[in-house]
Design an enzyme around this catalytic site. Sequence first.
Site: not given
Length: 215
Positions: A89, A151, A180
Amino acid sequence: MTYNRYIDHTLLKQTATPAQIEKLCAEADKYGFMSVCVNPCYVPLAKKCLKDSEVKVCTVIGFPLGMNSTDIKVAETKKALEDGADEIDMVINVGMLQAGENEYVQKEIEQIKKVCGSHILKVILETCLLSDEEIQRACLLAVAAKADFVKTSTGFSSGGATIHAVKLMRDTVGPNMGVKASGGIKTYEDMLAMIQAGATRIGTSSGVDIIKVSE
């Protein structure tokens, strides 16, 4: 429906200890979460704890500000993968995005995705700092760079995931890219609302409480 595989069981606090990471991993294994999300220094420990589990090890790159140089982010990614990370991430350079430096942002994502190869790359936008136009532009740059997910948040800025941001991200990237939602998701109702808005993964430190309610 069971939602355990939506959850990245997360502990990214500066005060996280090895014992707390071991507990995080044990919980993730017990409840069958998709991954644990830990800081890079704990990737080897998490991998060791989960060596006989289906739970993946996720880590964060350029966290939480995203302002490291691209070379450092790439090197950090390589090291994390060598240490056993399954998913990455990364935080974008928000200042460059807001300055209209689209090529910089896209190339950085591309370079990190190249290192990731078949490993999943999620691109953290930090939506609380962005206008709708900037969220859409960041999403399109992540799509162009062939990232796997966008995300919402690090959880360390001025705000977390919102229904509005998740819907906007889903509408922008289309049906096939992962979205996400992360930051401030503490209840079963929070999780359901994010999934209904288009999220396919949930980052939370409250995964155990959420799943207990859903059972």
